[in-house]
Motif scaffolding. Sequence first.
Motif, PDB file in Angstrom:
ATOM      1  N   LYS A  87       2.417   1.250  20.400  1.00  0.00           N
ATOM      2  CA  LYS A  87       1.298   0.302  20.395  1.00  0.00           C
ATOM      3  C   LYS A  87       0.530   0.406  19.081  1.00  0.00           C
ATOM      4  CE  LYS A  87      -0.979  -2.859  22.358  1.00  0.00           C
ATOM      5  NZ  LYS A  87      -0.297  -4.121  22.661  1.00  0.00           N
TER       6      LYS A  87
ATOM      7  N   GLU B 232       2.280  -1.372  16.361  1.00  0.00           N
ATOM      8  CA  GLU B 232       2.207  -2.817  16.498  1.00  0.00           C
ATOM      9  C   GLU B 232       0.826  -3.322  16.076  1.00  0.00           C
ATOM     10  OE1 GLU B 232       2.971  -4.226  20.501  1.00  0.00           O
ATOM     11  OE2 GLU B 232       2.003  -6.104  19.894  1.00  0.00           O
TER      12      GLU B 232
ATOM     13  N   GLN C 197      -7.429  -3.114  21.601  1.00  0.00           N
ATOM     14  CA  GLN C 197      -6.025  -2.915  21.972  1.00  0.00           C
ATOM     15  C   GLN C 197      -5.710  -1.436  22.137  1.00  0.00           C
ATOM     16  OE1 GLN C 197      -3.079  -4.906  22.136  1.00  0.00           O
ATOM     17  NE2 GLN C 197      -4.303  -6.748  22.353  1.00  0.00           N
TER      18      GLN C 197
ATOM     19  N   VAL D 104      -4.567   0.872  25.524  1.00  0.00           N
ATOM     20  CA  VAL D 104      -3.399   1.714  25.720  1.00  0.00           C
ATOM     21  C   VAL D 104      -3.819   3.138  26.078  1.00  0.00           C
ATOM     22  CG1 VAL D 104      -2.959   2.553  23.379  1.00  0.00           C
ATOM     23  CG2 VAL D 104      -1.055   2.071  24.863  1.00  0.00           C
TER      24      VAL D 104
ATOM     25  N   ASN E 277      -2.279  -9.458  29.080  1.00  0.00           N
ATOM     26  CA  ASN E 277      -2.735  -8.574  28.022  1.00  0.00           C
ATOM     27  C   ASN E 277      -4.007  -9.092  27.387  1.00  0.00           C
ATOM     28  OD1 ASN E 277      -1.882  -6.144  27.164  1.00  0.00           O
ATOM     29  ND2 ASN E 277       0.079  -6.902  26.387  1.00  0.00           N
TER      30      ASN E 277
END
Lengths: 558, 503
Positions: free
Chosen positions: A386, A389, A505, A509, A543
């Motif tokens: 993650k 990304e 984000q 996670v 998401n």
Amino acid sequence: MSVKHEEQFEPTPYVVAIITYIGYVMLAVFGHMRDFLRNHGFEKNLIATEPARTKDFVPLYQNFESFYTRNLYRRIRDCWNRPIRTCPGAEFELIDRKSPDHGWSFEYPGTHTRAINFGSYNYLGFAETDGPCADAAAAATETFGCGVGSPRAEAGNLDLHTRLEATVAEFVGAEDAIIFPMGFATNALNMPALIGKGCCVLSDELNHSSLVLGARLTGAKIKVFRHNDIADVEAKLRDAIVYGQDRTRRPFKKILIVVEGVYSMEGSVTRLPELIALKKKYKAYLYLDEAHSIGAMGPHGRGVVDYFGCDPRDVDVLMGTFTKSFGGAGGYIAGSQHLVALLRQRSHSGLYGASLPAPVAAQVVTAFQMLMGRAGPPGEGARRLKQLEVNTQYFRASLHRLGVIVYGHRTSPVVPVMIFMPGKIAAFGRETLKRGLGTVVVGYPATPIIESRARFCLSAAHSLDIIDRSVQIIDEVTSLLLMKYSRRPPPAWTAGITREWAEAQLKLVDQQRRPHGAANGGPVPRRPVECRGDPPDKVADENDAAVKDNLAAVAAAS
Amino acid sequence: MLIFVADADVSWEFSDLIEAIYSAPTYHLVFEGCLILFIVGLLFQHSFLPSKRRGGSGDRLSKAEEDQLIAEWQPEPLVSGDPADEALLASYQRCATSQVGRSVTYSDGRTLVNFATGNFLDFIGEARIRDRALASLRHYGVGSCGPRGFYGTMDVHLHLEEQLAKFYGCEEAVLYSYGFSTIASAIPSYAKRHDIIFADERCCFAIQQGLEASRSKIIRFAHNDTAHLEELLQRQAEHDRRDPKKARVTRKFIVVEGLYVNCGDICPLGELVKLKYKYKVRLFVEESASLGTLGATRARHLRGGRRQRAGRGSDSGWNRECSGPLRGFVVGTKYVVDHQRLSGLGYCFSASLPPMLAAAASEALTMVDEMRGERTARLKSVSDRLHQRLLAELDNLWSVEGAPMSPIKHLRLHRCTGENSLPALEAACAAAADAGLLLTVARYVAQDLGQPAQPSIRLSVNCNHSDSEIGSLLDFLKSYATGLAKKCFQQLNISRKVRPWII
């Protein structure tokens, strides 16, 4: 344009192209002047020359062959081969070099410079000196020592090798896999075992040198298609099937399409779903080199196959390396049981080359296990994926906002920024380093002559602060060098990609990781069989909704 | 002023031209007109490119016809179904659970004395080397994460290159990350199309790959036969005399191995160097197996004759056997070697050697230096002793190929023990495992031109092999072959007994 193919290749502005050519003409003119001075003894000649004993031999390389090296490369040699003295993690320490004679030779004054590392391939941040991977490597060194000294087909097989092969096969979703100690050799030495005379290789024009060499060693007919151009692939495929071999006009025995997952100089991603459709339609075979994409692309890090949600069994030969994402060395080929059995019997590397050193194998096995959630802290593998990304998108969006020309795919961790002019190659390399940022600059012959570029490799080891600092340095340097060539507005997708988005984000996670740590530890479900062109929008929506919630929470907290 | 004159000139010519047209006879105008039409016709004609012609108006296939052909085309399967070599595949399943040193432990719990893998100086598992590797691991991590050009150069790499150059008494050394691709990239970085390479016919497969990648003209000479080589060189010199223009740009190379892995003997280096200077040919020596192993005779040759050595075109080693971790390097003069840093494919485009392996190699090299040839001398005497005993005790049972002092020896079953075939040798290796010995047959790929006509068991000697270990090897070889010979003899006897009855 669907999200899957969100790629950008802004054309070179005309003025820039003309100035670039003028730059090269100037360099050539001055090069010839300097050569004239050297040849007539006005300037001291520092080129390594043939020693006296072999003076009357045929020269090993022609003088004009080294014109480029002597007059262009030598002036800016300090931008390459920079030695480092630490682990190539998020930051590294460079050994300073000084050249007393304008690049002919280097001296080491004994000082060091600390810099942010955007040059090494360390996509998942596994280049570490401690942690589960390094511990496993150390344990393997204790047990097995460093070398093996025999090919695997004779007596060089360790149980670590067998374990690594099983792990790779499971990770990429293939029946079996075979490993090799060098990524370059994996391509160059195994292609001849698969195809030979009377076959045809369709190769992307930007394929890596190892694939080109491998194709050449097969003795097959090589046809090159335009980079990522599906229409061109189809035209060449039809042509190859319909008209067969040159001169003899016999049909080709087999046709192999050779592509890379992520192209390391363009940052572009291959169009896998279309290629798979073509390959099925025309009964060709597909060789996919995932050197830069395995671990770095896709929701589970399983490369472009994972990213597009394709079935790994649709790709005949899955190749990848351990250098880039796993902090090791070597490569693998995965595929059907038959394919791997054939390679075990015929691979030049398996029969002659010494096998993969134990510490490297241990490092890579552990890295794979972490990605599959079976080793290391719970959820650590998913966190790294993650982070990479998010880093990639955030970095790319920030660069787009600066107004530089950025090439490639939105999610590719290889980020080329266009420099174009030869003088700016060195200036960019030196100025960024002066401000504490280590990057790679690339010019001719690795790229077309006017498309010199800087390349940034993202890593899960980079924090958002490091990225912000680097973007600031790039901003300064590109303003200084007038490198903000872009005439297009930043792409639409960059609008929402801000620091807040990135933080939200990452927080997401983190939250997923803590309560469901055990759930994450299990094996990841198998890939779906059917090939889908686009990602499931539903997942993306979910998401996004979660991110919005998080954003609201962040706003409320502040 | 000048411009005016020129202008006046042109206008005069032009008006003159028009006037000339008016006054010309009609047949002339018709002729000129035809010529112009002909030129226009030429301009619009189809060019004769074969690719264009194929799709030309006449034989262009329609889409339906193309589709038909495409539907009819049946490719061969990617993996053609030749029978699996089970014994070869089994070697990938035999897993060592300990280091592959002088003895090896396998997953089935057996510990075997190792006569199969190259560990000539017994450096694998050496505590000093291991500790250095571990220290390096904790400092640099495992991978180098990049090619040499892009931050893949660590200080250990630079140090090792310097050390290698010093060890060989050469100006410069270049490190590669994989033995096999060292020589395979080094050759094509110099030899190009139109160049000529004289290569020994028994060269190992890595060299053959390099030769193929170079696309040069390859001339093979009989194994270790300098007379044959000289004859070929002379013939080439004759050619050159006839075509000096071409000769001036044709590079010529000799490629040999220091110690031939495929047959265990040593190249006649002194004579080759003489030939090199006589015919002005550059010399590549592949030292994968000979670095550090042929010390006693060669070290003097190498060290003492530094100048001579530096004068060689290039010298390449991919050393997997001697110090284990070291993977591959090329040494020579700066003029020669520096070229590879930009044109050696395996150097430029591949990630560099993991730093911990570079550190281990550097430590091993230091040890070789410090020992002053002590282990090398021991290796030579062990190899020599083994060779003598093989000859003396196994006469008529096994035949031995290789130089006496070479640590690599090839064993083949003698005639009277039955047929020397790959399955027979594989069975012998399996039986050896039961007797506590690790032996291996030499494996080759089908395209390998350097492989011997007869399959063999490749013995690799370790300098620390004790007399009792060698004794047990000999005992095994003797009893195994005697058993075979007995069987063979019985069969012979049966056939003898049977024959009169038939008559």
